[in-house]
Design a protein around this motif. Structure first.
Motif, PDB file in Angstrom:
ATOM      1  N   GLU A 297       0.928  -1.161  -0.104  1.00  0.00           N
ATOM      2  CA  GLU A 297      -0.087  -0.051   0.004  1.00  0.00           C
ATOM      3  C   GLU A 297       0.727   1.378   0.192  1.00  0.00           C
ATOM      4  O   GLU A 297       0.565   2.245  -0.631  1.00  0.00           O
TER       5      GLU A 297
ATOM      6  N   ARG B 145       0.873   4.141  -2.955  1.00  0.00           N
ATOM      7  CA  ARG B 145       0.419   5.561  -2.734  1.00  0.00           C
ATOM      8  C   ARG B 145       1.722   6.362  -3.083  1.00  0.00           C
ATOM      9  O   ARG B 145       1.667   7.501  -3.615  1.00  0.00           O
TER      10      ARG B 145
ATOM     11  N   TYR C  73       1.898   6.840  -6.895  1.00  0.00           N
ATOM     12  CA  TYR C  73       0.821   7.875  -7.228  1.00  0.00           C
ATOM     13  C   TYR C  73       1.589   9.238  -7.481  1.00  0.00           C
ATOM     14  O   TYR C  73       1.354  10.121  -8.086  1.00  0.00           O
TER      15      TYR C  73
END
Length: 167
Positions: free
Chosen positions: A16, A20, A23
């Motif tokens: 995760e 993130r 991105y």
């Protein structure tokens, strides 16, 4: 005295944070090409999870925070494919990209028998091109990504890495 950034293999618990970070980091690339459909921005969490499970993925950690990552795998012809190298914007320019790239190259050569390394970057991504050229990569071609971005393909022989390491 501040914490040191540690480079290590990614684990399932990092997925995760990698997602993130990716991105965040690729927003600048998307802006550069006025294209917010580039692969790192549309990749799913499950796809990142699969890469961490199947490929060689390294992260740069500052304490518990993942502040950089890179992925690699070896294709059937023995070429180590390196991709999605990213470093948190607040830590760029301090050598973390080079450290991550070196970790990926070393692992692909040692663990996956890569004989050469290949990567690509967008044709307008001057800072990426500088990093890769400093690391010994040379342009071997051009391509267009599925997102329409013109890419520069770069390669170097794995032996070049071994020579540098032994010097």
């Amino acid at each position: 005295m501040g914490m040191s950034v540690i480079i290590s293999a990614a684990t399932a618990q990092d997925v995760e944070q990698i997602f993130r970070l990716q991105y965040l980091c690729f927003q600048r690339e998307a802006e550069l090409y006025d294209n917010y459909r580039i692969d790192p921005l549309v990749q799913t969490l499950d796809a990142v999870r699969g890469e961490v499970a199947d490929d060689l993925v390294f992260v740069a950690r500052l304490g518990d925070e993942v502040v950089g990552s890179v992925r690699g795998f070896t294709d059937p012809d023995g070429t180590g494919q390196i991709g999605k190298l990213c470093v948190h914007p607040r830590l760029q320019g301090h050598g973390l990209g080079t450290r991550l790239l070196n970790a990926a190259e070393a692992a692909l050569a040692a663990d996956r028998a890569a004989t050469r390394f290949r990567l690509h970057t967008g044709h307008r991504s001057e800072s990426n091109l500088r990093l890769y050229r400093r690391a010994g990569y040379a342009q071997v071609g051009l391509a267009t990504g599925t997102d329409g971005v013109r890419l520069i393909l770069l390669e170097k022989e794995a032996a070049a890495q071994e020579f540098v390491a032994s010097a």
